[in-house]
Design an enzyme around this catalytic site. Sequence first.
Site, short mmCIF file in Angstrom:
data_model
loop_
_atom_site.label_atom_id
_atom_site.label_comp_id
_atom_site.label_asym_id
_atom_site.label_seq_id
_atom_site.Cartn_x
_atom_site.Cartn_y
_atom_site.Cartn_z
N ASN A 13 0.87 -1.18 0.00
CA ASN A 13 0.00 0.00 0.00
C ASN A 13 0.91 1.23 0.00
OD1 ASN A 13 -1.83 2.02 0.40
ND2 ASN A 13 -2.53 1.32 2.42
N LYS A 15 0.09 4.21 -0.35
CA LYS A 15 -0.59 5.39 0.21
C LYS A 15 -0.38 6.61 -0.70
CE LYS A 15 -0.32 3.24 4.70
NZ LYS A 15 -0.22 3.35 6.15
N HIS A 106 -9.66 1.11 5.15
CA HIS A 106 -8.38 1.38 5.81
C HIS A 106 -8.61 2.39 6.94
CE1 HIS A 106 -4.26 2.56 6.53
NE2 HIS A 106 -3.89 1.48 5.87
N GLU A 108 -7.01 4.84 7.84
CA GLU A 108 -6.79 6.24 7.44
C GLU A 108 -8.05 6.80 6.76
OE1 GLU A 108 -3.12 5.53 5.36
OE2 GLU A 108 -2.18 5.04 7.29
N GLU A 178 -5.24 -4.68 10.66
CA GLU A 178 -4.21 -3.67 10.85
C GLU A 178 -4.49 -2.91 12.15
OE1 GLU A 178 -2.37 -2.48 6.82
OE2 GLU A 178 -4.14 -1.28 7.08
N GLY A 184 2.65 2.51 10.78
CA GLY A 184 3.62 3.58 10.62
C GLY A 184 4.35 3.96 11.89
N SER A 222 3.55 -1.97 10.30
CA SER A 222 5.01 -2.04 10.47
C SER A 222 5.59 -3.41 10.10
CB SER A 222 5.40 -1.64 11.90
OG SER A 222 5.00 -0.31 12.16
P1 13P Z 1 3.04 0.54 7.69
O1 13P Z 1 3.55 -0.78 7.12
O2 13P Z 1 3.78 1.73 7.20
O3 13P Z 1 2.93 0.46 9.17
O4 13P Z 1 1.54 0.71 7.13
C1 13P Z 1 0.64 -0.32 7.24
C2 13P Z 1 -0.56 0.01 6.46
O5 13P Z 1 -1.31 0.89 6.82
C3 13P Z 1 -0.81 -0.75 5.23
O6 13P Z 1 -2.09 -0.52 4.74
#
Ligand code: 13P
Length: 263
Positions: A13, A15, A106, A108, A178, A184, A222
């Site tokens: 992803n 983003k 997600h 976010e 997640e 992150g 992560s």
């Molecule tokens: P990270 O791997 O940067 O923690 O992000 C995970 C994520 O949100 C994947 O959709």
Amino acid sequence: MSGPAITPWVVGNWKMNPMRADAKQLVQELKQLLLNQNIEESKCHIGVSPVALELQSIQAQFSDCSRSISMVAQDLSRVAGTGAYTGEISAELLKDSAVECVLVGHSERREVFGDTPAVLNEKIKNALNAGLTVIYCVGESLEQRESGQAEHTVLQQICDIASVVQPEQWNKIIVAYEPIWAIGTGKTASPEDAQAMHAKIREGLSQISPAGQGMAILYGGSVKPENAVELAACPDINGALVGGASLNAESFYKIAQAFANTK
Ligand code: 13P
């Protein structure tokens, strides 16, 4: 309990990253790694999820790759079809551009853009009706985990979609667990905690649909080469949704390799 063998999925992803020149280099490096040492398609599905603007260009750049790479959209409209909806991209338009999968829910999107369960259900319905595979993201906040609400929160998020997924459509759903506190942050759920939640998710899915036993449940938060092997060794972790580490070709390749070799 050992269920049916599930081919893992490792999805990057990206983003709201990266700039075009960097994306081009990332694709080139990943193709080179796969050319040097391929990861068999039967051992691991690999997907990337660039910004919508770049889906077609990235797809074209992968067209001469030594194996297939699935294009995954990061979001879709709650409105189906075509019409006067400025700024939106529908499931049908994604499908028309040969996109096969889409992320829905997600954290976010839920937290920053206000995607409520009702909105997510509209998106899922549209995606499934257009024939897209949905990667449905679930996960609890730190506060919910610390107050003992993690399992309840995640199982509720699974139940939320039960009314819109038709019985024959469950095989087009992939779940990604997640935990928000692991996204992150460099913090990963321990393999034991992640496995425990994945097992609960599978139990919940199996109560809703017989397809639950064979559904891929990905872990995200992560994930990096250093923890991928341990996560891949967990029986109910069937792949990874990778954020930051997917922006580095070697890291992403190693994560896919870990799942391909361990499963
Ligand atoms: P990270 O791997 O940067 O923690 O992000 C995970 C994520 O949100 C994947 O959709």
